[in-house]
Design an enzyme around this catalytic site. Sequence first.
Site, PDB file in Angstrom:
ATOM      1  N   GLU A  10      -0.578  10.493 -11.210  1.00 58.88           N
ATOM      2  CA  GLU A  10      -0.242  10.426 -12.630  1.00 58.88           C
ATOM      3  C   GLU A  10      -1.177   9.429 -13.314  1.00 58.88           C
ATOM      4  OE1 GLU A  10       3.576   9.289 -15.474  1.00 58.88           O
ATOM      5  OE2 GLU A  10       3.763   9.193 -13.303  1.00 58.88           O
ATOM      6  N   GLU A  29      -3.865   3.916   1.128  1.00 59.09           N
ATOM      7  CA  GLU A  29      -4.231   4.172   2.516  1.00 59.09           C
ATOM      8  C   GLU A  29      -4.459   5.667   2.685  1.00 59.09           C
ATOM      9  OE1 GLU A  29      -2.117   4.111   6.921  1.00 59.09           O
ATOM     10  OE2 GLU A  29      -1.204   2.997   5.285  1.00 59.09           O
ATOM     11  N   HIS A  75       4.446  11.007  -6.226  1.00 61.37           N
ATOM     12  CA  HIS A  75       3.088  10.853  -6.708  1.00 61.37           C
ATOM     13  C   HIS A  75       2.743   9.377  -6.844  1.00 61.37           C
ATOM     14  CE1 HIS A  75       5.599  10.846 -10.357  1.00 61.37           C
ATOM     15  NE2 HIS A  75       4.746   9.919 -10.785  1.00 61.37           N
ATOM     16  N   HIS A  92       0.835  -1.206   0.000  1.00 62.94           N
ATOM     17  CA  HIS A  92       0.000   0.000   0.000  1.00 62.94           C
ATOM     18  C   HIS A  92       0.869   1.255   0.000  1.00 62.94           C
ATOM     19  CE1 HIS A  92       0.679  -0.285   4.412  1.00 62.94           C
ATOM     20  NE2 HIS A  92       0.540   1.031   4.385  1.00 62.94           N
TER      21      HIS A  92
END
Length: 120
Positions: free
Chosen positions: A116, A55, A74, A6
């Site tokens: 992105e 998360e 990102h 995550h």
Amino acid sequence: MFSFNHFNFNVSDLDKSIQFYRDALGLEPVRRKEAEDGSFVIQFLGDGKTGFRLELTWLRDHPQKYDLGECEFHLAMQAADFRAAYEKHKAMGCICFENPAMGIYFISDPDGYWIEIIPA
């Protein structure tokens, strides 16, 4: 051996962020953890296809905006229908940067995190 699990974004308005990720990227809540004292809420979102989770963490005692540095970090999401994704995000008004030469663009979430969008 390691595998991705995550990635975390701290958010100022959890409900607003969950709605954004649902509307913009089709992510859905998959697991939630709340502190007994109400000091934090962690909500994991999934794409329904992979085990990777986003998360979202809300902290009660962090009322100020988060410092995102220079927005160089990102999350990247792949779009099966890149043109349709672009049109949807354009209509939502969340596109913050476009790079046509590379064939990508970025959207910004309610806290200013960049995501992105890349073609499949």
